[in-house]
Write a protein that holds these residues in place. Sequence first.
Motif, PDB file in Angstrom:
ATOM      1  N   LEU A 113       0.823  -1.204   0.000  1.00 49.02           N
ATOM      2  CA  LEU A 113       0.000   0.000   0.000  1.00 49.02           C
ATOM      3  C   LEU A 113       0.861   1.260   0.000  1.00 49.02           C
ATOM      4  O   LEU A 113       0.637   2.182  -0.786  1.00 49.02           O
ATOM      5  CB  LEU A 113      -0.931   0.001   1.218  1.00 49.02           C
ATOM      6  N   THR A 114       1.870   1.309   0.861  1.00 50.48           N
ATOM      7  CA  THR A 114       2.694   2.512   0.944  1.00 50.48           C
ATOM      8  C   THR A 114       3.662   2.628  -0.236  1.00 50.48           C
ATOM      9  O   THR A 114       3.991   3.737  -0.659  1.00 50.48           O
ATOM     10  CB  THR A 114       3.476   2.549   2.269  1.00 50.48           C
ATOM     11  N   VAL A 115       4.109   1.500  -0.785  1.00 53.09           N
ATOM     12  CA  VAL A 115       5.009   1.548  -1.951  1.00 53.09           C
ATOM     13  C   VAL A 115       4.271   2.080  -3.171  1.00 53.09           C
ATOM     14  O   VAL A 115       4.762   2.951  -3.895  1.00 53.09           O
ATOM     15  CB  VAL A 115       5.600   0.159  -2.248  1.00 53.09           C
ATOM     16  N   ILE A 116       3.078   1.561  -3.412  1.00 50.73           N
ATOM     17  CA  ILE A 116       2.293   1.992  -4.576  1.00 50.73           C
ATOM     18  C   ILE A 116       1.974   3.480  -4.506  1.00 50.73           C
ATOM     19  O   ILE A 116       1.977   4.189  -5.520  1.00 50.73           O
ATOM     20  CB  ILE A 116       0.990   1.168  -4.675  1.00 50.73           C
ATOM     21  N   HIS A 117       1.722   3.977  -3.295  1.00 52.90           N
ATOM     22  CA  HIS A 117       1.297   5.375  -3.131  1.00 52.90           C
ATOM     23  C   HIS A 117       2.406   6.246  -2.533  1.00 52.90           C
ATOM     24  O   HIS A 117       2.128   7.226  -1.840  1.00 52.90           O
ATOM     25  CB  HIS A 117       0.037   5.431  -2.267  1.00 52.90           C
ATOM     26  N   LEU A 118       3.653   5.892  -2.839  1.00 53.68           N
ATOM     27  CA  LEU A 118       4.786   6.625  -2.281  1.00 53.68           C
ATOM     28  C   LEU A 118       4.773   8.098  -2.684  1.00 53.68           C
ATOM     29  O   LEU A 118       5.041   8.988  -1.863  1.00 53.68           O
ATOM     30  CB  LEU A 118       6.088   5.961  -2.751  1.00 53.68           C
ATOM     31  N   LYS A 119       4.458   8.384  -3.925  1.00 52.49           N
ATOM     32  CA  LYS A 119       4.425   9.781  -4.387  1.00 52.49           C
ATOM     33  C   LYS A 119       3.351  10.567  -3.649  1.00 52.49           C
ATOM     34  O   LYS A 119       3.560  11.716  -3.249  1.00 52.49           O
ATOM     35  CB  LYS A 119       4.191   9.845  -5.891  1.00 52.49           C
TER      36      LYS A 119
END
Length: 249
Positions: free
Chosen positions: A234-240
Amino acid sequence: MKPGMYKTQKVIPYVICATLIGLCVSARAQQPPKIVIVSSYSGFADKERVDAFRTGLRDLGYTEGTSVVIEYRPYGQLSRTERKNKVISDLAKLNADVIVVSGGSNFARDVKQANATIPIVMTTGSDPVSGSLISGLARPGGNVTGLTSVTLDLSGKRVELLKETVPRLSEMAILYDGSNPAKVIEFNEMQSTARELQIETQSLDVRTPNDFENAFKAVAKKHSQALLTLQNPLTVIHLKKIADLALKG
């Protein structure tokens, strides 16, 4: 199972190689062994490691389509329930010889529940023992092997390093997915270290993309001086998105 802080992209092909050799002399030896990569990331977020995986297999002498078949299945755009159901449905018909799990312990556990016999190689995981993936590091048992990122062992150290970087730090926020048991353990470890260092912690439990906005509003209200983000799909996909919201705060 716990080889240390190696770069996952370069190590995975070598971890899986021994399994492939065994498959090549199995009853299906007349057909190329089939590796199915299931990922809880989106295709874009996972592209670098999947490309490196294919390169590593080529370096080991495997020719895709001839001596090995690779099928990639990204599930990053699905909710956890949808993803779990889709994995169960796919694994029943994909006829894999080896399953490579690109994602954290939570996703690896879902794949294991969907399949109790096909060898599973996980690319990373916080704590495979407490995550019920294996019985123990010395005697794993079952059908799961692979790598662990030992993030649990380093959780407290991250807080210590942050305190060294910001000596006057007294309040910090920790962003994590509370639906992932391994991340809850990491959060507790960080909170314990923060308490010893007299740092107040703010829990930011995000479980869907819609939770980020409210999480950062809570940070702004409390005026936390720093943010630690625990890595999972979840956090990797939405890092930006996380970086943009942090800059706004």
